[in-house]
Design a protein around this motif. Sequence first.
Motif, PDB file in Angstrom:
ATOM      1  N   PHE A  56       7.387   4.905  -7.589  1.00  0.00           N
ATOM      2  CA  PHE A  56       6.687   4.294  -6.144  1.00  0.00           C
ATOM      3  C   PHE A  56       5.682   4.710  -5.358  1.00  0.00           C
ATOM      4  CE2 PHE A  56      11.332   2.206  -6.280  1.00  0.00           C
ATOM      5  CZ  PHE A  56      11.188   0.985  -6.506  1.00  0.00           C
ATOM      6  N   HIS A  57       4.845   6.100  -5.885  1.00  0.00           N
ATOM      7  CA  HIS A  57       3.584   6.157  -4.930  1.00  0.00           C
ATOM      8  C   HIS A  57       2.764   6.330  -5.248  1.00  0.00           C
ATOM      9  CE1 HIS A  57       3.286  10.060  -1.819  1.00  0.00           C
ATOM     10  NE2 HIS A  57       2.453   9.346  -2.268  1.00  0.00           N
ATOM     11  N   VAL A  58       2.036   5.501  -6.292  1.00  0.00           N
ATOM     12  CA  VAL A  58       0.848   5.541  -7.213  1.00  0.00           C
ATOM     13  C   VAL A  58      -0.513   4.803  -5.867  1.00  0.00           C
ATOM     14  CG1 VAL A  58      -0.447   3.397  -9.045  1.00  0.00           C
ATOM     15  CG2 VAL A  58       1.682   4.513  -9.011  1.00  0.00           C
ATOM     16  N   HIS A  59      -1.625   5.082  -5.666  1.00  0.00           N
ATOM     17  CA  HIS A  59      -2.379   4.771  -5.280  1.00  0.00           C
ATOM     18  C   HIS A  59      -4.010   4.201  -5.749  1.00  0.00           C
ATOM     19  CE1 HIS A  59      -1.049   6.752  -1.582  1.00  0.00           C
ATOM     20  NE2 HIS A  59      -0.335   7.916  -1.660  1.00  0.00           N
ATOM     21  N   LEU A  60      -4.314   3.673  -5.181  1.00  0.00           N
ATOM     22  CA  LEU A  60      -5.844   2.827  -6.058  1.00  0.00           C
ATOM     23  C   LEU A  60      -6.678   3.982  -5.223  1.00  0.00           C
ATOM     24  CD1 LEU A  60      -5.614  -0.433  -6.554  1.00  0.00           C
ATOM     25  CD2 LEU A  60      -4.757   1.161  -7.708  1.00  0.00           C
ATOM     26  N   ALA A  84      -1.462   1.904   0.055  1.00  0.00           N
ATOM     27  CA  ALA A  84      -1.981   2.133   1.177  1.00  0.00           C
ATOM     28  C   ALA A  84      -1.840   3.057   1.910  1.00  0.00           C
ATOM     29  CB  ALA A  84      -2.255   1.276   1.747  1.00  0.00           C
ATOM     30  N   ASN A  85      -2.764   4.212   2.541  1.00  0.00           N
ATOM     31  CA  ASN A  85      -2.082   5.455   3.787  1.00  0.00           C
ATOM     32  C   ASN A  85      -2.179   4.701   4.369  1.00  0.00           C
ATOM     33  OD1 ASN A  85      -3.516   7.176   0.956  1.00  0.00           O
ATOM     34  ND2 ASN A  85      -2.175   7.413   1.874  1.00  0.00           N
ATOM     35  N   CYS A  86      -1.999   4.568   5.535  1.00  0.00           N
ATOM     36  CA  CYS A  86      -1.912   4.106   6.584  1.00  0.00           C
ATOM     37  C   CYS A  86      -1.295   4.330   8.532  1.00  0.00           C
ATOM     38  CB  CYS A  86      -0.679   2.157   7.195  1.00  0.00           C
ATOM     39  SG  CYS A  86      -0.819   1.646   5.467  1.00  0.00           S
ATOM     40  N   MET A 114       3.257   1.110   1.498  1.00  0.00           N
ATOM     41  CA  MET A 114       2.863   1.495   3.098  1.00  0.00           C
ATOM     42  C   MET A 114       2.668   3.029   3.130  1.00  0.00           C
ATOM     43  SD  MET A 114       3.774   1.237   6.843  1.00  0.00           S
ATOM     44  CE  MET A 114       2.241   0.036   8.088  1.00  0.00           C
ATOM     45  N   GLN A 115       2.237   3.781   3.108  1.00  0.00           N
ATOM     46  CA  GLN A 115       2.266   5.422   3.317  1.00  0.00           C
ATOM     47  C   GLN A 115       1.913   5.568   4.495  1.00  0.00           C
ATOM     48  OE1 GLN A 115       1.176   7.645   0.346  1.00  0.00           O
ATOM     49  NE2 GLN A 115       1.549   9.948   2.120  1.00  0.00           N
ATOM     50  N   ALA A 116       3.069   5.459   5.753  1.00  0.00           N
ATOM     51  CA  ALA A 116       3.208   5.337   7.328  1.00  0.00           C
ATOM     52  C   ALA A 116       2.285   7.053   7.389  1.00  0.00           C
ATOM     53  CB  ALA A 116       4.127   5.578   8.209  1.00  0.00           C
ATOM     54  N   THR A 252       4.438  10.025  -8.178  1.00  0.00           N
ATOM     55  CA  THR A 252       3.088  10.891  -8.267  1.00  0.00           C
ATOM     56  C   THR A 252       2.112  11.222  -7.507  1.00  0.00           C
ATOM     57  OG1 THR A 252       3.232   9.988 -10.478  1.00  0.00           O
ATOM     58  CG2 THR A 252       1.228  10.731 -10.245  1.00  0.00           C
ATOM     59  N   ASN A 253       2.017  10.530  -6.352  1.00  0.00           N
ATOM     60  CA  ASN A 253       1.231  10.964  -5.512  1.00  0.00           C
ATOM     61  C   ASN A 253      -0.096  11.479  -5.805  1.00  0.00           C
ATOM     62  OD1 ASN A 253       0.099  11.136  -3.049  1.00  0.00           O
ATOM     63  ND2 ASN A 253       1.044  12.715  -3.124  1.00  0.00           N
ATOM     64  N   ASN A 254      -0.329  10.027  -6.800  1.00  0.00           N
ATOM     65  CA  ASN A 254      -1.792   9.980  -7.693  1.00  0.00           C
ATOM     66  C   ASN A 254      -3.111  10.955  -6.260  1.00  0.00           C
ATOM     67  OD1 ASN A 254      -1.276   7.913  -7.341  1.00  0.00           O
ATOM     68  ND2 ASN A 254      -4.184   7.546  -8.014  1.00  0.00           N
TER      69      ASN A 254
HETATM   70 ZN   LIG Z   1       0.289   9.618  -1.485  1.00  0.00          ZN
END
Ligand SMILES: [Zn+2]
Length: 300
Positions: A56-60, A84-86, A114-116, A252-254
């Motif tokens: 659940f923690h993948v960023h493009l 998305a980092n918001c 949404m990553q707040a 993951t928080n890549n």
């Molecule tokens: Zn993140």
Amino acid sequence: MPVRLKPAMMRLLPGVATILLLSLASAATADQPSKPDAVEAEIARLKKAGFPMVDFHVHLKGGLTLDEALAMSRRTGIRYGIAANCGLKFPIHDDRDALQFIRSLKGRPVYIGMQAEGREWPRLFSKETVAKFDYVFTDAMTIVDHRGHRARLWVENEVDIPDKQAFMELLVRTIVGILNNEPIDIYANPTYLPRMLAAQYDQLWTPDRLGKIIHAAARNGVAIEISNSLRLPKPAFIKQAKKAGVKFTFGTNNSNRNLGRLEYCLAMVQVCGLTPEDMWMPKPDGQKPIQIKRLRKDQQ
Ligand SMILES: [Zn+2]
């Protein structure tokens, strides 16, 4: 080269041994991509057992495109939540940008997250927009410190810690405050400490401090991420949280194109005896925290 661990060592250090074996298996895949390995077999086994195999923690980020991520997902058997980092000072800081991000992923086989960021995020986005995301998560890596400064804990020159114990008390209060007051689904990058304190993780994260976080997560129905990149939280925390009925996600928080294959998370499933019932999945419309959680007056 295969490495064999003596059975006695496996008994003594089950966690370490599992992580080691999965890491070795992972390294082997890079050379022989077509050969099934231990990680692949473990992913298949857990899926069969009913585990939702989702990162659940993948960023493009780092040039990673959605199509590349989807190709990776087909190869690894892991579904992705693209987040998305918001927040304040982030490229996405209002409804218009957030809605555009959601539109860019709509209809694709991914969850939209949404990553707040920061503590002021509930004031920057409307409830209706937040509810259009499949889920919301945040971490406690941006805090208001003892000087009243907004400090990002991973940025060394923003961090000022004259008293470690006082810092830990402030961090615990911040995390408990987030869990109590912010309408989030998942607490991500859990128990992260700034680099200058990381070596003292076990002493600083006392059972009492961990207990306060676990209690707040359980009471508020907030899931806890098992972070593949940070290799946190550690087994003692996961076991205690499981006992308290807290649910978990894998993340993951890549920071680049490398998504890995949730090796640390897979190891924690084994080490902590997690079952499919311990895993969290996105809430249906109408039952999301942003729709049902009452916010404090100062956050509306
Ligand atoms: Zn993140």
